[in-house]
Design an enzyme around this catalytic site. Structure first.
Site, PDB file in Angstrom:
ATOM      1  N   HIS A 163      -3.633  -4.891   0.289  1.00  0.00           N
ATOM      2  CA  HIS A 163      -2.708  -5.519   1.668  1.00  0.00           C
ATOM      3  C   HIS A 163      -2.882  -6.923   1.382  1.00  0.00           C
ATOM      4  O   HIS A 163      -3.854  -7.583   1.862  1.00  0.00           O
ATOM      5  CB  HIS A 163      -3.621  -4.955   2.775  1.00  0.00           C
ATOM      6  CG  HIS A 163      -3.339  -3.454   3.025  1.00  0.00           C
ATOM      7  ND1 HIS A 163      -2.403  -2.995   3.733  1.00  0.00           N
ATOM      8  CD2 HIS A 163      -4.033  -2.210   2.591  1.00  0.00           C
ATOM      9  CE1 HIS A 163      -2.509  -1.632   3.968  1.00  0.00           C
ATOM     10  NE2 HIS A 163      -3.454  -1.112   3.276  1.00  0.00           N
TER      11      HIS A 163
ATOM     12  N   CYS B 148       0.857  -1.335   0.210  1.00  0.00           N
ATOM     13  CA  CYS B 148       0.103   0.120   0.080  1.00  0.00           C
ATOM     14  C   CYS B 148       1.033   1.188   0.094  1.00  0.00           C
ATOM     15  O   CYS B 148       1.227   1.476  -0.831  1.00  0.00           O
ATOM     16  CB  CYS B 148      -1.072  -0.064   1.255  1.00  0.00           C
ATOM     17  SG  CYS B 148      -2.348   0.881   0.865  1.00  0.00           S
TER      18      CYS B 148
ATOM     19  N   GLU C 169      -1.299  -8.892   3.237  1.00  0.00           N
ATOM     20  CA  GLU C 169      -1.134  -9.430   4.496  1.00  0.00           C
ATOM     21  C   GLU C 169      -2.435  -9.862   5.186  1.00  0.00           C
ATOM     22  O   GLU C 169      -2.616 -10.796   6.169  1.00  0.00           O
ATOM     23  CB  GLU C 169      -0.334  -8.504   5.396  1.00  0.00           C
ATOM     24  CG  GLU C 169      -1.206  -7.223   6.003  1.00  0.00           C
ATOM     25  CD  GLU C 169      -0.943  -6.068   4.949  1.00  0.00           C
ATOM     26  OE1 GLU C 169      -0.650  -6.356   3.891  1.00  0.00           O
ATOM     27  OE2 GLU C 169      -1.153  -4.806   5.521  1.00  0.00           O
TER      28      GLU C 169
HETATM   29  N1  GLN Z   1      -1.952   6.904   3.012  1.00  0.00           N
HETATM   30  C1  GLN Z   1      -1.935   6.103   1.763  1.00  0.00           C
HETATM   31  C2  GLN Z   1      -3.505   6.163   1.075  1.00  0.00           C
HETATM   32  O1  GLN Z   1      -4.265   6.763   1.765  1.00  0.00           O
HETATM   33  C3  GLN Z   1      -1.650   4.670   1.814  1.00  0.00           C
HETATM   34  C4  GLN Z   1      -2.707   3.945   2.609  1.00  0.00           C
HETATM   35  C5  GLN Z   1      -2.202   2.593   3.305  1.00  0.00           C
HETATM   36  O2  GLN Z   1      -0.980   2.317   3.256  1.00  0.00           O
HETATM   37  N2  GLN Z   1      -3.002   1.704   3.948  1.00  0.00           N
HETATM   38  O3  GLN Z   1      -3.690   5.916  -0.056  1.00  0.00           O
END
Ligand code: GLN
Length: 535
Positions: free
Chosen positions: A508, A382, A510
């Site tokens: 994600h 992400c 994970e």
């Molecule tokens: N801050 C980034 C976004 O909102 C990444 C979010 C995250 O890593 N979950 O896109």
């Protein structure tokens, strides 16, 4: 009809009730029962999505986009089942439903009260969870400690619910702490007695006690606890600290916990199939190799903030007979290339996990740069993908000061930017791109090699995206876009093919790794790191 197991905690919080619930779930599943697990959290936030990870640890995201307590991650990993919004109930969400109903006039002039309206809504969530998943057994865990004012409506709702469905159809398990006093060499049972008394004063007599302890509990101590807490002797179960949380189910099983539970619920005790779980434990306890893996993030003081990432690395380690040693790097401590080298020269791979806000970003970019330039296996998750894109834009494609508009609104090159549909959103709660979305994988890519599939589904939680306007510039400079949304508009995975493993994804992964079925991206990272080490 669904049978219910209610799990409460006593003496202190952070006892690992979630692991006990998840472990019992696994033991029941191993006997062929279908199980679902629900978490009740007494806080007023509607969901943990708006809470700082420093406060509450990771926000676990379900397939349906629910932002939930990290215990749901344990539940999914132990019972190997996808859960959803209904599996995480907070006081905030209960109050919200009740207040919205009141505003719509649905209470027909009644005075809306804690009892019966709030407790009624809590009971209906229990019913809804069993209707939705139709499990043989629903385990419901109440967060916090018995005696907390804010947890009372849940306890009262459980008391009523048990009476309504018939006591033979449910049971209460109370998890408490037995403190060990090294000076006198004693385990103290009094806090447990007090805690059970408090629970009884609310009208709930637990049928089973699970004792969290550092040292083994003797038969005499267990019998004493049974006597003072009015439980059967066989229903006092010890849960000692284990090296790995995955050992807990077998430890509980050895003491006959499942048999007792099934007896209390009036269900047949079947032969469990725990052979594959025992194999897993065998692998965990007998690693043949070892790896040092860095996690470079912002919330490194609280390891719970990245719990699914940690577990995913371990799962991939188990699969490859490797013990994974973690090295936590607070990215804000890295300001220069030399500092990045100093932190990373002794590790075999690095992960940059998800996160929000500008703090520590420049340090993460240094970490990415080091990994890219030194062929250190890199997995970006992400925010870790967004950092990979920014670093590549700045240092390879020559777009000086390229950035995400999350960190610099005036950057000359907005290589990561707000999604169009995010621009007009005002509130913060549950407004990100959340949950499972399909991703198309390109032929010939590392992602294709790892997933072995053309279309995958992965869970998301973010507002910002790779800015497609820069697609050509960055791919011409050598970045490979190996995963996109099916319409090709959103970038989901990027790779740097000159390295052995440089993969970063907008989603994600994970959240989908399971101890016996590690996620392909984590597996790929570990395999590459092991191969590099061998060579
Ligand atoms: N801050 C980034 C976004 O909102 C990444 C979010 C995250 O890593 N979950 O896109």
């Amino acid at each position: 009809m669904t049978k219910y197991i209610f799990i409460t905690g006593g003496v202190v919080s952070s006892l690992g009730k979630g692991i006990v619930a998840a472990s019992l779930g696994r033991l029941l599943v191993s006997r062929g029962y279908s199980v679902s697990i629900q978490k009740f959290d007494p806080y007023i936030n509607v969901d943990p999505g708006t809470m700082s990870p420093f406060q509450h640890g990771e926000v676990f995201v379900c397939e349906d986009g629910a932002e939930t307590d990290l215990d749901l991650g344990h539940y999914e990993r132990f019972i190997d089942t996808n859960l959803s919004q209904i599996n995480n109930v907070t006081s905030g969400s209960v109050y919200q439903t009740v207040i919205n109903k009141e505003r719509r006039g649905e209470y027909l002039g009644a005075t809306v009260q804690m009892i019966p309206h709030i407790t009624g809504e809590i009971k209906s969530r229990l019913t809804l969870a069993s209707k939705r998943n139709n499990p043989d057994i629903l385990i419901a865990e109440v967060g916090g400690t018995v005696g907390d004012i804010e947890g009372l409506p849940f306890i009262e709702a459980i008391r009523q619910f048990r009476s309504e469905i018939g006591f033979q159809n449910s049971m209460s398990i109370h998890v408490t702490l037995l403190p060990y006093l090294p000076t006198s060499g004693e385990l103290k049972t009094k806090p447990t007695q007090h805690s059970v008394n408090v629970l009884r004063s609310y009208g709930i007599q637990p049928e089973m006690l699970v004792l969290r302890t550092q040292v083994p509990v003797s038969k005499a101590e267990k019998d004493k606890i049974a006597l003072f807490c009015s439980t059967n002797k066989d229903s006092v179960i010890e849960c000692k600290d284990m090296k790995s949380i995955y050992e807990v189910p077998l430890y509980l099983e050895k003491q006959g916990m499942t048999e007792q539970v099934l007896k209390i619920l009036g269900l047949e005790n079947r032969e469990p199939d725990l052979s594959s779980w025992a194999n897993l434990i065998n692998k965990i306890n007998n690693p043949k190799k070892e790896l040092n893996i860095a996690i470079a993030g912002k919330y490194t003081e609280l390891n719970d903030a990245y719990i699914s990432v940690v577990e995913s690395l371990k799962h991939a380690g188990f699969q490859n007979d490797a013990k994974v040693n973690l090295k936590w790097i607070a990215s804000e401590e890295i300001n220069t290339d030399d500092e990045a080298r100093a932190h990373l020269s002794d590790v075999d791979a690095v992960v940059v996990p998800g996160g929000f806000g500008v703090r520590g970003i420049e340090g993460k970019l240094k970490v990415v740069k080091y990994a890219r330039e030194n062929n250190l296996p890199y997995l970006g998750l992400c925010l870790g993908m967004q950092c990979a894109v920014i670093e590549f834009a700045r240092n390879v494609a020559g777009l000086e000061n390229a950035n995400s508009t999350e960190f610099d609104k005036n950057t000359p090159y907005k290589v990561v930017d707000l999604m169009e549909e995010q621009k007009n959103i005002a509130g913060y709660g549950a407004t990100m791109r959340l949950g499972s979305y399909p991703c198309k994988i390109s032929e010939g890519s590392k992602a294709k090699e790892l997933y072995g599939a053309d279309l995958i589904l992965e869970r998301h939680r973010h507002r910002f995206e790779f800015n497609t306007e820069y697609k050509e510039q960055l791919t011409n400079a050598g970045l490979v876009i190996s995963g996109t949304s099916p319409d090709g508009l959103l970038t989901e995975i990027v790779e740097y093919p000159n390295n052995d493993f440089f993969v970063a994804c907008q989603f994600h992964p994970e959240f989908k790794s399971r101890p016996q079925n590690p996620h392909p991206l984590f597996d790929g990272l570990i395999k590459t790191a092991l191969k590099q080490k061998e060579d």
